[in-house]
Design a protein around this motif. Structure first.
Motif, PDB file in Angstrom:
ATOM      1  N   VAL A  49       0.887  -1.249   0.059  1.00 46.49           N
ATOM      2  CA  VAL A  49      -0.212   0.088   0.107  1.00 46.49           C
ATOM      3  C   VAL A  49       0.748   1.175  -0.260  1.00 46.49           C
ATOM      4  CG1 VAL A  49      -0.369   0.115   2.390  1.00 46.49           C
ATOM      5  CG2 VAL A  49      -2.245   1.110   1.107  1.00 46.49           C
ATOM      6  N   ASP A  50       2.009   1.178   0.631  1.00 45.73           N
ATOM      7  CA  ASP A  50       2.962   2.417   0.792  1.00 45.73           C
ATOM      8  C   ASP A  50       4.075   2.180  -0.576  1.00 45.73           C
ATOM      9  OD1 ASP A  50       4.511   4.383   1.552  1.00 45.73           O
ATOM     10  OD2 ASP A  50       5.193   3.590   3.247  1.00 45.73           O
ATOM     11  N   ALA A  51       3.111   2.638  -1.683  1.00 48.52           N
ATOM     12  CA  ALA A  51       3.785   2.352  -3.085  1.00 48.52           C
ATOM     13  C   ALA A  51       5.279   2.834  -3.083  1.00 48.52           C
ATOM     14  CB  ALA A  51       2.965   2.994  -4.106  1.00 48.52           C
ATOM     15  N   PRO A  52       5.627   4.005  -2.659  1.00 50.90           N
ATOM     16  CA  PRO A  52       7.009   4.704  -2.917  1.00 50.90           C
ATOM     17  C   PRO A  52       8.174   3.660  -2.201  1.00 50.90           C
ATOM     18  CG  PRO A  52       5.211   6.457  -1.964  1.00 50.90           C
ATOM     19  CD  PRO A  52       4.740   5.147  -2.064  1.00 50.90           C
ATOM     20  N   ARG A  53       7.628   3.006  -1.191  1.00 53.59           N
ATOM     21  CA  ARG A  53       8.783   2.102  -0.336  1.00 53.59           C
ATOM     22  C   ARG A  53       8.654   0.713  -0.906  1.00 53.59           C
ATOM     23  NH1 ARG A  53       7.367   1.456   4.922  1.00 53.59           N
ATOM     24  NH2 ARG A  53       9.755   0.862   5.134  1.00 53.59           N
ATOM     25  N   PRO A 136      -5.631  23.911   3.198  1.00 55.84           N
ATOM     26  CA  PRO A 136      -6.083  22.661   2.466  1.00 55.84           C
ATOM     27  C   PRO A 136      -6.140  21.332   3.247  1.00 55.84           C
ATOM     28  CG  PRO A 136      -3.861  23.082   1.656  1.00 55.84           C
ATOM     29  CD  PRO A 136      -4.394  24.072   2.803  1.00 55.84           C
ATOM     30  N   GLU A 137      -7.155  20.436   3.181  1.00 53.75           N
ATOM     31  CA  GLU A 137      -6.949  19.051   3.851  1.00 53.75           C
ATOM     32  C   GLU A 137      -5.980  18.498   3.197  1.00 53.75           C
ATOM     33  OE1 GLU A 137     -10.771  17.769   3.115  1.00 53.75           O
ATOM     34  OE2 GLU A 137     -10.058  16.113   1.926  1.00 53.75           O
ATOM     35  N   ARG A 138      -5.251  17.665   4.306  1.00 56.97           N
ATOM     36  CA  ARG A 138      -3.993  16.863   3.864  1.00 56.97           C
ATOM     37  C   ARG A 138      -4.115  15.350   4.220  1.00 56.97           C
ATOM     38  NH1 ARG A 138       0.939  19.096   3.470  1.00 56.97           N
ATOM     39  NH2 ARG A 138       1.701  17.435   4.890  1.00 56.97           N
ATOM     40  N   ALA A 175      -1.284  12.343   3.885  1.00 62.12           N
ATOM     41  CA  ALA A 175      -1.181  13.522   3.154  1.00 62.12           C
ATOM     42  C   ALA A 175      -0.891  13.575   1.738  1.00 62.12           C
ATOM     43  CB  ALA A 175      -0.378  14.715   3.981  1.00 62.12           C
ATOM     44  N   ASP A 176      -0.225  12.476   1.318  1.00 61.77           N
ATOM     45  CA  ASP A 176       0.366  11.891  -0.091  1.00 61.77           C
ATOM     46  C   ASP A 176      -0.837  11.221  -0.639  1.00 61.77           C
ATOM     47  OD1 ASP A 176       0.509   9.538   1.115  1.00 61.77           O
ATOM     48  OD2 ASP A 176       2.477   9.289   0.860  1.00 61.77           O
ATOM     49  N   GLY A 177      -2.018  11.115  -0.174  1.00 61.64           N
ATOM     50  CA  GLY A 177      -3.235  10.348  -0.850  1.00 61.64           C
ATOM     51  C   GLY A 177      -3.110   8.816  -0.720  1.00 61.64           C
ATOM     52  N   LEU A 178      -2.139   8.232   0.101  1.00 62.09           N
ATOM     53  CA  LEU A 178      -2.082   6.851   0.234  1.00 62.09           C
ATOM     54  C   LEU A 178      -2.830   6.389   1.441  1.00 62.09           C
ATOM     55  CD1 LEU A 178       1.740   6.031  -0.786  1.00 62.09           C
ATOM     56  CD2 LEU A 178      -0.486   5.610  -2.291  1.00 62.09           C
ATOM     57  N   PHE A 179      -3.338   5.512   1.578  1.00 65.75           N
ATOM     58  CA  PHE A 179      -4.283   4.852   2.594  1.00 65.75           C
ATOM     59  C   PHE A 179      -3.072   4.408   3.435  1.00 65.75           C
ATOM     60  CE2 PHE A 179      -7.599   4.476  -0.522  1.00 65.75           C
ATOM     61  CZ  PHE A 179      -8.647   5.254   0.308  1.00 65.75           C
ATOM     62  N   ALA A 180      -3.470   4.375   4.991  1.00 66.43           N
ATOM     63  CA  ALA A 180      -2.283   4.224   5.858  1.00 66.43           C
ATOM     64  C   ALA A 180      -2.452   2.742   6.279  1.00 66.43           C
ATOM     65  CB  ALA A 180      -2.679   4.958   7.197  1.00 66.43           C
TER      66      ALA A 180
END
Ligand code: GLU
Ligand code: ZN
Length: 308
Positions: A49-53, A136-138, A175-180
């Protein structure tokens, strides 16, 4: 006639941030043996789910190594990167019930906040009553209020947690739009009808949050058993960051043997060079969860499994 629902459904849920190392092998072996010993199912979920990692290459390598180690899982592999709709639906439900709120705080604004025992920032509640105009909501956070969660861990014993003091209102959508991670795990464990979560004790601090989230979503709470964390000689958790050696996918027997020893199972020395099938045959007969220690522990250095 329908087959009876198995009483035990376990899972292993690696994050593909690097190759399978000894610490994850321990979690895989512990959850696998506990499930199989009880005649249950064992499922595999890739937590990307944490695509960048994460990377597909790491996921493929983990799957290959697990196969080489002789793990056999039930059903299809679940990929978190393909389950965004399910996470979004869960978040929408929580929004509709007013259980979550949008947060505009930046990392820098939270830099002075208290730190939880697991190193996470405890949210000070800044946006709980509504957003400051024009900001803005993050992220979206779950209100924890004064919730206390307690559970009995099959290895670590009775755990009591004061969520406000230990985690605060925690993030479900980043905040980066990814689910935790916390949201993804809870939704996925329920979707796969997991009854028993066996995993590393590095996740013990997350469990109360996950149980609270299950309660908010009306989902059942599985049983938990948190295995000792494998650390190196400096006492650091074995991970990609501490340069833990990947499990040898060509000759995985010694690493599996070491994992069984680490889990307190006392495999006989003559199996130290055995192939996985022999080790599993032994382990299936002898597995006992009550032999697992609470840890953390430094595994025996066998066959160059642990980085010097
Ligand atoms: N993906 C997590 C990890 O690799 C495990 C999550 C879990 O077992 O709940 O550390
Ligand atoms: Zn905020």
């Amino acid at each position: 006639m329908n087959a009876p629902t198995p009483v035990h459904r376990g899972r292993f849920a690696p994050s593909p941030t690097g190759p399978l190392h000894f610490g994850s092998l321990v979690a895989a072996a512990g959850s696998f043996l506990e499930a199989r010993k009880r005649g249950g199912e064992w499922h595999l979920r890739i937590e990307d789910v944490d695509a960048p990692r994460c990377s597909q290459a790491a996921a493929d390598e983990i799957l290959r190594t697990l196969e080489a180690c002789g793990f056999a899982w039930d059903g299809e592999v679940v990929w978190q990167s393909r389950r965004g709709d399910a996470y979004a639906a869960a978040l929408e439900r929580l929004k509709a019930e007013g259980r979550v709120f949008a947060c505009t705080c930046t990392r820098r604004e939270l830099a002075d906040s208290a730190i939880a025992p697991d190193g996470a920032t405890i949210y000070p509640g800044t946006c709980r009553q509504g957003l400051a105009a024009g900001r803005p909501e993050r992220a979206w956070r779950l209100r924890v209020g004064d919730a206390h969660v307690s559970f009995d861990d099959a290895i670590q014993g009775h755990i009591d947690s004061d969520l406000a003091g230990e985690a605060g209102d925690f993030i479900l959508l980043r905040a980066d739009g990814l689910f935790a991670y916390q949201l993804a795990v809870v939704v996925d464990d329920a979707e796969s009808a997991i009854t028993h979560v066996v995993r590393g004790a590095d996740l013990l601090a997350s469990t109360a949050r996950q149980i609270f989230l299950q309660q908010c979503l009306g989902l059942p709470t599985p049983g938990y058993a948190h295995l000792p964390v494998a650390v190196n000689t400096e006492g650091e958790k074995l991970s990609k960051q501490t340069r833990a050696t990947p499990v040898d996918g060509v000759r995985p027997g010694p690493a599996l043997f070491a994992a069984l020893e680490f889990l307190g199972q006392r495999p006989p020395a003559e199996l130290s060079c055995a192939v996985p099938a022999e080790l599993w045959a032994w382990a299936m007969r002898h597995w006992r969860l009550d032999r697992v220690s609470r840890g953390p522990a430094c595994p025996a250095v066998t066959g160059g499994i642990i980085a010097p």
